[in-house]
Design a protein around this motif. Structure first.
Motif, PDB file in Angstrom:
ATOM      1  N   GLU A 180       0.838  -1.199   0.000  1.00 39.11           N
ATOM      2  CA  GLU A 180       0.000   0.000   0.000  1.00 39.11           C
ATOM      3  C   GLU A 180       0.873   1.249   0.000  1.00 39.11           C
ATOM      4  O   GLU A 180       1.962   1.266   0.563  1.00 39.11           O
ATOM      5  CB  GLU A 180      -0.909   0.002   1.236  1.00 39.11           C
ATOM      6  N   GLY A 181       0.362   2.297  -0.648  1.00 42.93           N
ATOM      7  CA  GLY A 181       1.049   3.584  -0.627  1.00 42.93           C
ATOM      8  C   GLY A 181       2.100   3.797  -1.702  1.00 42.93           C
ATOM      9  O   GLY A 181       2.737   4.856  -1.735  1.00 42.93           O
ATOM     10  N   ARG A 216      -7.060   6.756  10.560  1.00 44.93           N
ATOM     11  CA  ARG A 216      -7.333   7.245   9.210  1.00 44.93           C
ATOM     12  C   ARG A 216      -8.639   8.035   9.115  1.00 44.93           C
ATOM     13  O   ARG A 216      -8.775   8.951   8.324  1.00 44.93           O
ATOM     14  CB  ARG A 216      -7.346   6.075   8.220  1.00 44.93           C
ATOM     15  N   THR A 252      -8.543   0.086   3.878  1.00 40.85           N
ATOM     16  CA  THR A 252      -8.792   0.870   5.094  1.00 40.85           C
ATOM     17  C   THR A 252      -8.818   2.371   4.790  1.00 40.85           C
ATOM     18  O   THR A 252      -9.623   3.116   5.354  1.00 40.85           O
ATOM     19  CB  THR A 252      -7.714   0.587   6.167  1.00 40.85           C
ATOM     20  N   SER A 253      -7.962   2.818   3.883  1.00 34.38           N
ATOM     21  CA  SER A 253      -7.949   4.240   3.520  1.00 34.38           C
ATOM     22  C   SER A 253      -9.144   4.596   2.644  1.00 34.38           C
ATOM     23  O   SER A 253      -9.692   5.696   2.744  1.00 34.38           O
ATOM     24  CB  SER A 253      -6.638   4.585   2.794  1.00 34.38           C
ATOM     25  N   SER A 281      -1.369   4.425  -4.640  1.00 32.61           N
ATOM     26  CA  SER A 281      -2.386   3.374  -4.530  1.00 32.61           C
ATOM     27  C   SER A 281      -2.716   3.144  -3.066  1.00 32.61           C
ATOM     28  O   SER A 281      -1.823   2.914  -2.247  1.00 32.61           O
ATOM     29  CB  SER A 281      -1.881   2.076  -5.163  1.00 32.61           C
ATOM     30  N   SER A 282      -3.980   3.218  -2.740  1.00 33.95           N
ATOM     31  CA  SER A 282      -4.401   3.081  -1.342  1.00 33.95           C
ATOM     32  C   SER A 282      -5.109   1.757  -1.107  1.00 33.95           C
ATOM     33  O   SER A 282      -5.743   1.201  -2.002  1.00 33.95           O
ATOM     34  CB  SER A 282      -5.329   4.245  -0.969  1.00 33.95           C
ATOM     35  N   GLY A 283      -5.013   1.281   0.137  1.00 35.64           N
ATOM     36  CA  GLY A 283      -5.661   0.037   0.513  1.00 35.64           C
ATOM     37  C   GLY A 283      -7.093   0.252   0.953  1.00 35.64           C
ATOM     38  O   GLY A 283      -7.592   1.384   1.011  1.00 35.64           O
ATOM     39  N   GLU A 340      -3.702   7.612   2.793  1.00 36.71           N
ATOM     40  CA  GLU A 340      -2.711   6.529   2.776  1.00 36.71           C
ATOM     41  C   GLU A 340      -1.293   7.069   2.943  1.00 36.71           C
ATOM     42  O   GLU A 340      -0.475   6.510   3.694  1.00 36.71           O
ATOM     43  CB  GLU A 340      -2.818   5.760   1.456  1.00 36.71           C
ATOM     44  N   GLU A 341      -0.994   8.160   2.258  1.00 36.94           N
ATOM     45  CA  GLU A 341       0.364   8.713   2.287  1.00 36.94           C
ATOM     46  C   GLU A 341       0.681   9.425   3.600  1.00 36.94           C
ATOM     47  O   GLU A 341       1.836   9.526   3.988  1.00 36.94           O
ATOM     48  CB  GLU A 341       0.558   9.680   1.113  1.00 36.94           C
ATOM     49  N   ALA A 357      -8.477   8.958  -0.670  1.00 34.37           N
ATOM     50  CA  ALA A 357      -7.884   7.777  -0.025  1.00 34.37           C
ATOM     51  C   ALA A 357      -6.364   7.782  -0.157  1.00 34.37           C
ATOM     52  O   ALA A 357      -5.646   7.398   0.772  1.00 34.37           O
ATOM     53  CB  ALA A 357      -8.464   6.502  -0.637  1.00 34.37           C
ATOM     54  N   SER A 358      -5.867   8.241  -1.300  1.00 30.17           N
ATOM     55  CA  SER A 358      -4.407   8.263  -1.511  1.00 30.17           C
ATOM     56  C   SER A 358      -3.728   9.264  -0.583  1.00 30.17           C
ATOM     57  O   SER A 358      -2.622   9.024  -0.100  1.00 30.17           O
ATOM     58  CB  SER A 358      -4.088   8.580  -2.972  1.00 30.17           C
TER      59      SER A 358
END
Length: 382
Positions: free
Chosen positions: A149-150, A272, A336-337, A332-334, A263-264, A259-260
């Motif tokens: 992720e990320g 989150r 949860t994000s 790219s986010s997972g 995530e970052e 979401a990105s």
């Protein structure tokens, strides 16, 4: 009344009578035309509806009721309904992958298993769906690709290149190729919209390649197969949020963009949902998001620190200079994000920071409060 006046009155009445007859005739003609047009429209609409019904009915039936020759079909681990449909259509087990996808959705079917199946062209969709719930993995993966992720798309391209025996520039060239992107948009119409081709977008598929571990069973897997599988996975993850996105009137592109950012910014100790609330609160207040990862993305660099001079970069991704969300995702986010982007916690926070040593997150409602925490948890630790 003299004779001339009498004749004049009679002629006038005749003219009025004739005009009335003409108007009645015109009215009848207009009514006929309207009736014909209405009938034609009813026939056209009925024809289209009947055609659609017959097409779907046909697609729900077996490809060939007489062909009971078994075909061995491999369903890889992590396959989405869309990718399974494509595999079945390619092997002539079903007529249409899209109809298969909506059949599964409308019937709330789930629990499909990866594995090897003996299926025939004579099977109905119901029989095929039942079979797909009993699979066993009989084949060892020839190749696995793990995307954490990320990661940004250039980092993902590097992983794909190494696993497929190509080069990173070759993969990036494909990922930025307009013709290829438009082809993918036709294959994934629910996921890839025109947003990804906006003029300020740096890379069209940034944020759309889902981070996960992928197994491939062919000895030589192409870059196209990898990208298609990753997009299928993104679709399957977002499918569970489709109703929520429609209810909140938020597009896939905006969800993945928010979401990105989450995530970052997030660490293992970050909440989150609270980070999400800060971003949304700042947008509501008309404040720039001022998130450092967007600066690094604009710079095209992967480094651990952002300097004041970096904040001056002229880029639509610079969230210190531009308000609102950047043009698109920055990584790219997972799941949860993505979920946090759709369900921010209700707070009054406008600021957050991560402590340098511990990674703990601290939230503030005012700039004064934020600066005090910054001095306590960051400056004092340097």
């Amino acid at each position: 009344m003299d004779k001339d006046q009498f004749n004049s009155n009679r002629d006038g009445k005749n003219i009025i009578h004739n005009k009335m007859i003409e108007r009645q005739s015109e009215a009848r003609t207009i009514r006929r035309i309207v009736l014909i047009i209405c009938l034609a429209l009813i026939l056209i609409i009925g024809g289209v509806g009947l055609g659609g019904y017959l097409y779907v009915k046909s697609a729900l039936g077996p490809v060939n009721p007489q062909d009971k020759t078994p075909k061995t079909i491999e369903v890889p681990i992590g396959s989405s309904v869309s990718s399974i449909g494509k595999i079945l259509e390619k092997n002539d087990i079903i007529k249409n992958a899209t109809v298969f996808k909506y059949y599964v959705k409308l019937n709330n079917e789930s629990g499909f298993q990866a594995g090897s199946y003996d299926l025939t062209s004579a099977m109905s969709l119901k029989e095929i769906v039942t079979s797909l719930k009993t699979g066993k993995v009989l084949k060892k993966a020839a190749m696995k690709i793990t995307v954490p992720e990320g990661l940004q798309i250039d980092q993902i391209a590097d992983i794909i290149a190494k696993k497929t025996g190509t080069t990173k520039p070759e993969v990036m060239k494909k990922l930025d190729d307009q013709a290829y992107i438009k082809k993918l948009m036709k294959e994934h119409p629910d996921l890839l919209k025109k947003d990804i081709l906006a003029k300020d977008i740096k890379h069209p598929l940034e944020g759309y390649l889902y981070p996960a571990t992928y197994s491939f069973y062919e000895k030589k897997t192409s870059v196209d197969d990898v990208i298609d599988t990753m997009l299928d996975k993104t679709e399957s993850v977002l499918d569970q949020y489709q109703g929520e996105m429609e209810q909140k009137k938020i597009s896939v592109h905006k969800v993945l963009t928010m979401a990105s950012l989450i995530e970052e910014e997030a660490t293992a100790k970050a909440d989150r949902h609270k980070i999400s609330s800060v971003f949304y609160n700042r947008i509501d207040e008309g404040m720039p998001l001022q998130t450092d990862p967007t600066i690094l993305y604009a710079l095209g660099e992967h480094k651990g620190r952002v300097y004041y001079k970096d904040l001056e970069i002229d880029s639509p991704y610079n969230t210190y200079k531009n308000s609102g969300l950047p043009p698109g995702p920055i990584a790219s986010s997972g799941d949860t994000s993505i979920e946090a982007a759709l369900n921010p916690e209700k707070t009054d926070f406008l600021y957050f920071l991560a402590a340098t040593k511990t990674g703990e997150f601290y939230y503030s409602k005012t700039l004064e409060e934020h600066n005090q925490k910054k001095a306590k948890y960051i400056t004092s630790n340097n």
